[in-house]
Write a protein that holds these residues in place. Structure first.
Motif, PDB file in Angstrom:
ATOM      1  N   GLY A   1      -6.689  -3.022   0.335  1.00 40.09           N
ATOM      2  CA  GLY A   1      -7.634  -3.621  -0.599  1.00 40.09           C
ATOM      3  C   GLY A   1      -6.920  -4.530  -1.588  1.00 40.09           C
ATOM      4  O   GLY A   1      -5.858  -5.067  -1.303  1.00 40.09           O
ATOM      5  N   ASN A   2      -7.478  -4.670  -2.778  1.00 40.29           N
ATOM      6  CA  ASN A   2      -6.903  -5.562  -3.794  1.00 40.29           C
ATOM      7  C   ASN A   2      -5.823  -4.825  -4.579  1.00 40.29           C
ATOM      8  O   ASN A   2      -6.111  -3.901  -5.338  1.00 40.29           O
ATOM      9  CB  ASN A   2      -8.000  -6.054  -4.731  1.00 40.29           C
ATOM     10  N   ILE A   3      -4.574  -5.244  -4.431  1.00 42.12           N
ATOM     11  CA  ILE A   3      -3.480  -4.567  -5.126  1.00 42.12           C
ATOM     12  C   ILE A   3      -2.780  -5.493  -6.124  1.00 42.12           C
ATOM     13  O   ILE A   3      -1.756  -5.115  -6.696  1.00 42.12           O
ATOM     14  CB  ILE A   3      -2.443  -4.016  -4.128  1.00 42.12           C
ATOM     15  N   GLU A   4      -3.348  -6.663  -6.342  1.00 42.64           N
ATOM     16  CA  GLU A   4      -2.693  -7.640  -7.215  1.00 42.64           C
ATOM     17  C   GLU A   4      -2.448  -7.073  -8.614  1.00 42.64           C
ATOM     18  O   GLU A   4      -1.417  -7.349  -9.236  1.00 42.64           O
ATOM     19  CB  GLU A   4      -3.531  -8.908  -7.297  1.00 42.64           C
ATOM     20  N   SER A   5      -3.367  -6.256  -9.104  1.00 44.94           N
ATOM     21  CA  SER A   5      -3.236  -5.721 -10.461  1.00 44.94           C
ATOM     22  C   SER A   5      -2.069  -4.744 -10.586  1.00 44.94           C
ATOM     23  O   SER A   5      -1.650  -4.416 -11.702  1.00 44.94           O
ATOM     24  CB  SER A   5      -4.532  -5.019 -10.874  1.00 44.94           C
ATOM     25  N   LEU A   6      -1.550  -4.261  -9.470  1.00 46.54           N
ATOM     26  CA  LEU A   6      -0.450  -3.299  -9.508  1.00 46.54           C
ATOM     27  C   LEU A   6       0.915  -3.968  -9.579  1.00 46.54           C
ATOM     28  O   LEU A   6       1.924  -3.296  -9.765  1.00 46.54           O
ATOM     29  CB  LEU A   6      -0.500  -2.407  -8.259  1.00 46.54           C
ATOM     30  N   MET A   7       0.955  -5.282  -9.433  1.00 45.07           N
ATOM     31  CA  MET A   7       2.221  -5.993  -9.358  1.00 45.07           C
ATOM     32  C   MET A   7       2.780  -6.308 -10.748  1.00 45.07           C
ATOM     33  O   MET A   7       2.112  -6.980 -11.545  1.00 45.07           O
ATOM     34  CB  MET A   7       2.060  -7.293  -8.574  1.00 45.07           C
ATOM     35  N   PRO A   8       3.968  -5.843 -11.065  1.00 44.13           N
ATOM     36  CA  PRO A   8       4.585  -6.198 -12.355  1.00 44.13           C
ATOM     37  C   PRO A   8       4.876  -7.693 -12.410  1.00 44.13           C
ATOM     38  O   PRO A   8       5.013  -8.364 -11.383  1.00 44.13           O
ATOM     39  CB  PRO A   8       5.889  -5.387 -12.351  1.00 44.13           C
ATOM     40  N   GLU A   9       5.021  -8.212 -13.602  1.00 44.86           N
ATOM     41  CA  GLU A   9       5.319  -9.627 -13.790  1.00 44.86           C
ATOM     42  C   GLU A   9       6.673  -9.955 -13.169  1.00 44.86           C
ATOM     43  O   GLU A   9       7.633  -9.179 -13.270  1.00 44.86           O
ATOM     44  CB  GLU A   9       5.334  -9.964 -15.282  1.00 44.86           C
ATOM     45  N   GLY A  10       6.735 -11.102 -12.502  1.00 43.99           N
ATOM     46  CA  GLY A  10       8.000 -11.551 -11.927  1.00 43.99           C
ATOM     47  C   GLY A  10       8.259 -11.066 -10.511  1.00 43.99           C
ATOM     48  O   GLY A  10       9.294 -11.398  -9.923  1.00 43.99           O
ATOM     49  N   VAL A  11       7.331 -10.304  -9.944  1.00 39.28           N
ATOM     50  CA  VAL A  11       7.491  -9.800  -8.578  1.00 39.28           C
ATOM     51  C   VAL A  11       6.774 -10.728  -7.606  1.00 39.28           C
ATOM     52  O   VAL A  11       5.613 -11.082  -7.825  1.00 39.28           O
ATOM     53  CB  VAL A  11       6.936  -8.367  -8.439  1.00 39.28           C
ATOM     54  N   LYS A  12       7.451 -11.134  -6.561  1.00 41.30           N
ATOM     55  CA  LYS A  12       6.807 -11.888  -5.483  1.00 41.30           C
ATOM     56  C   LYS A  12       6.487 -10.925  -4.360  1.00 41.30           C
ATOM     57  O   LYS A  12       7.310 -10.065  -4.007  1.00 41.30           O
ATOM     58  CB  LYS A  12       7.726 -13.013  -4.997  1.00 41.30           C
TER      59      LYS A  12
ATOM     60  N   ASP B   1      10.439   0.098  -8.063  1.00 44.28           N
ATOM     61  CA  ASP B   1      10.124   1.517  -8.233  1.00 44.28           C
ATOM     62  C   ASP B   1       8.779   1.684  -8.938  1.00 44.28           C
ATOM     63  O   ASP B   1       8.002   2.593  -8.614  1.00 44.28           O
ATOM     64  CB  ASP B   1      11.218   2.211  -9.045  1.00 44.28           C
ATOM     65  N   LEU B   2       8.501   0.788  -9.884  1.00 43.04           N
ATOM     66  CA  LEU B   2       7.225   0.855 -10.591  1.00 43.04           C
ATOM     67  C   LEU B   2       6.058   0.615  -9.636  1.00 43.04           C
ATOM     68  O   LEU B   2       5.026   1.303  -9.701  1.00 43.04           O
ATOM     69  CB  LEU B   2       7.211  -0.179 -11.721  1.00 43.04           C
ATOM     70  N   ILE B   3       6.216  -0.342  -8.715  1.00 45.39           N
ATOM     71  CA  ILE B   3       5.180  -0.588  -7.714  1.00 45.39           C
ATOM     72  C   ILE B   3       4.939   0.667  -6.882  1.00 45.39           C
ATOM     73  O   ILE B   3       3.790   1.073  -6.655  1.00 45.39           O
ATOM     74  CB  ILE B   3       5.576  -1.756  -6.795  1.00 45.39           C
ATOM     75  N   MET B   4       6.018   1.275  -6.438  1.00 44.10           N
ATOM     76  CA  MET B   4       5.876   2.468  -5.581  1.00 44.10           C
ATOM     77  C   MET B   4       5.246   3.634  -6.345  1.00 44.10           C
ATOM     78  O   MET B   4       4.474   4.419  -5.778  1.00 44.10           O
ATOM     79  CB  MET B   4       7.236   2.858  -5.003  1.00 44.10           C
ATOM     80  N   LYS B   5       5.545   3.741  -7.644  1.00 44.05           N
ATOM     81  CA  LYS B   5       4.902   4.783  -8.433  1.00 44.05           C
ATOM     82  C   LYS B   5       3.405   4.529  -8.570  1.00 44.05           C
ATOM     83  O   LYS B   5       2.588   5.436  -8.469  1.00 44.05           O
ATOM     84  CB  LYS B   5       5.555   4.870  -9.823  1.00 44.05           C
ATOM     85  N   ARG B   6       3.067   3.249  -8.792  1.00 44.26           N
ATOM     86  CA  ARG B   6       1.643   2.899  -8.908  1.00 44.26           C
ATOM     87  C   ARG B   6       0.901   3.108  -7.601  1.00 44.26           C
ATOM     88  O   ARG B   6      -0.303   3.423  -7.600  1.00 44.26           O
ATOM     89  CB  ARG B   6       1.511   1.454  -9.383  1.00 44.26           C
ATOM     90  N   LEU B   7       1.606   2.930  -6.491  1.00 41.14           N
ATOM     91  CA  LEU B   7       0.990   3.156  -5.178  1.00 41.14           C
ATOM     92  C   LEU B   7       1.138   4.613  -4.743  1.00 41.14           C
ATOM     93  O   LEU B   7       0.708   4.975  -3.639  1.00 41.14           O
ATOM     94  CB  LEU B   7       1.648   2.248  -4.137  1.00 41.14           C
ATOM     95  N   ARG B   8       1.774   5.416  -5.599  1.00 38.47           N
ATOM     96  CA  ARG B   8       2.005   6.849  -5.340  1.00 38.47           C
ATOM     97  C   ARG B   8       2.835   7.089  -4.090  1.00 38.47           C
ATOM     98  O   ARG B   8       2.626   8.044  -3.344  1.00 38.47           O
ATOM     99  CB  ARG B   8       0.671   7.579  -5.252  1.00 38.47           C
TER     100      ARG B   8
END
Length: 358
Positions: A315-326, A349-356
Motif C-alpha cells: 500500500g502507501n508507505i511514503e509517510s514512513l520514509m525518513p527525510e533524505g531516504v531514496k 533501521d527506523l524504516i524497518m522499525k516503522r514497518l515492524r
C-alpha cells in the motif's frame, strides 16, 4: 545501434536507459501475455528456445544481443547462441559462454569447479540412502534448481528418507551456520568489477526463500571485510570465464571463514540493492557492454547504506520514509519489495522499525 533483448520480464530495467543512449530496441519473448512488451521499439512473439532469436538477430541486422533471462533453464541454450553469433557472424552476445553456463547450472559441477581451483566450499558427497549421512543438520540438493527449489536442510534420518523418496540421489552438503553473502560481478572484454557484498541474513534450517529475507548492503559484520568477498567473487568469475552479470553466493561462518556456495551466470535478484549501495546499475552495464562502451575504470562508486525488505502488497508507505531516504518498490503484485538507501544505517533501521521488521 540496434540491440536484440531476449526476454521481456526484466526489460523494464533497461528500456529507458537503452533509448536514452539512442539504441533501437528489439525484443523477443515467448509469452504473449508477458509484461513490458510495449516498451520496445519492436517486439516479436516467438516459440521457446534460441532458434527464433538467432533468426531475428540476423534478419534485423542487430549490432549486439542482450539476453535478459533470470532463470537457469535456458542459459546453456543462450551460451550456444553466443558461440554461433559471435564466431560465425561477429555479433556480440552479453552473456556467459558454454563452459561457464555448463558449470553454473549444475550444482555438482560447481562444487567440482570450486574444489579443483582451491576455493573454500562446504564438504559434500553424493548419497542414495539415509545411512550415508554422518551428522545433522545437513543440506540436500539436486544438481539443477534455483531460488531454494529442491533444497532441504535435513535434521533427521526421517527428513533424508522423505527427501530421497522424491529423488533417486542427492548432493549432501555440510551445513554452515553463519551469514549468507552475495556479490554481483560485472565482467566484459577481460575487465572485472565486483559491486558490493550483500548481507542476505543468517543461514537457517528452515530453508527460507531468498526473496523472503531482509537484505543489507554493504554487509557490516564484526570481523569481516567485504573486500574478502569481493576478491573471492571476482576470482571465481574470472576462473569461470563468465561474462555479463554474474552472482556469487557465499556463506560467512560463525568462525569467520568464507565459503563459496553457488555461482549464477545471469542477472541477479540483488541488482536493486547493489545499485542502491553503489550507484552502479548492473543492468545498464549490460547495455554499455553491448555498445562497446563499458569501462569500469570510469565508475564512480558511491557509498550508501541500503536495505531491501519483502513487503507483499504494502500500500502507501511514503509517510514512513525518513527525510533524505531514496526508495523504490519493485516486484510483482503481492510479492513486492522495498529497496531504500541512506547515508547512515540509522535511517534504514527506523524504516524497518516503522514497518515492524525489527
Amino acid at each position: 545501434m540496434r540491440i536484440l533483448f531476449i526476454g521481456s520480464r526484466l526489460f523494464n530495467d533497461v528500456a529507458d536507459y537503452a533509448s536514452s543512449r539512442g539504441v533501437t530496441t528489439i525484443l523477443s519473448e515467448s509469452n504473449p501475455e508477458a509484461p513490458n512488451l510495449e516498451l520496445a521499439d519492436s517486439c516479436f512473439i516467438v516459440p521457446r528456445g534460441m532458434d527464433a532469436p538467432l533468426e531475428i538477430a540476423l534478419r534485423e541486422d542487430v549490432d549486439a544481443v542482450v539476453p535478459l533471462i533470470g532463470v537457469d533453464g535456458p542459459l546453456r541454450d543462450v551460451a550456444r547462441l553466443k558461440t554461433e553469433l559471435e564466431e560465425s557472424y561477429g555479433i556480440p552476445v552479453v552473456a556467459s559462454g558454454e563452459g561457464a553456463a555448463e558449470i553454473s547450472t549444475d550444482k555438482l559441477k560447481t562444487k567440482e569447479f570450486f574444489m579443483k581451483n582451491g576455493i573454500k566450499t562446504p564438504a559434500y558427497a553424493i548419497i542414495e540412502t539415509s545411512h550415508e549421512v554422518k551428522g545433522f543438520p545437513t543440506v540436500l540438493k539436486q544438481r539443477e534448481g534455483q531460488g531454494g527449489s529442491n533444497i532441504k536442510v535435513a535434521s533427521s534420518y526421517t527428513d533424508v528418507e522423505e527427501y530421497l523418496g522424491s529423488h533417486e540421489s542427492a548432493i549432501m552438503e555440510e551445513y554452515i551456520q553463519g551469514v549468507e553473502i552475495s556479490v554481483e560481478v560485472l565482467r566484459w572484454d577481460g575487465q572485472t568489477f565486483p559491486l558490493v557484498a550483500v548481507d542476505k541474513g543468517p543461514t537457517s534450517t528452515e530453508g527460507i526463500h531468498p526473496l523472503g529475507k531482509v537484505k543489507r548492503a554493504p554487509a557490516v559484520i564484526e570481523g569481516f571485510s567485504g573486500d574478502e568477498a569481493l576478491k573471492m567473487a571476482s576470482r571465481i568469475t574470472e576462473l569461470l570465464g563468465a561474462e555479463g552479470n554474474t552472482d556469487v553466493d557465499m556463506i560467512l561462518s560463525e568462525e569467520g571463514i568464507l565459503y563459496a556456495i553457488e555461482v549464477n551466470t545471469r542477472p541477479s535478484g540483488t541488482r536493486y540493492i547493489s545499485e542502491a549501495a553503489t550507484g552502479i546499475n548492473p543492468m545498464h552495464s549490460l547495455v554499455d557492454m553491448a555498445m562497446g562502451d563499458w569501462n569500469p575504470n570510469k565508475f564512480k562508486r558511491e557509498n550508501y547504506n541500503a536495505v531491501e525488505i519483502p513487503l507483499g502488497n504494502p500500500g502507501n508507505i511514503e509517510s514512513l520514509m525518513p527525510e533524505g531516504v531514496k526508495w523504490l518498490l519493485h516486484g510483482p503484485q503481492n510479492h513486492m519489495r522495498l529497496t531504500a538507501r541512506a547515508e547512515n544505517r540509522e535511517k534504514l533501521d527506523l524504516i524497518m522499525k516503522r514497518l515492524r521488521v525489527i
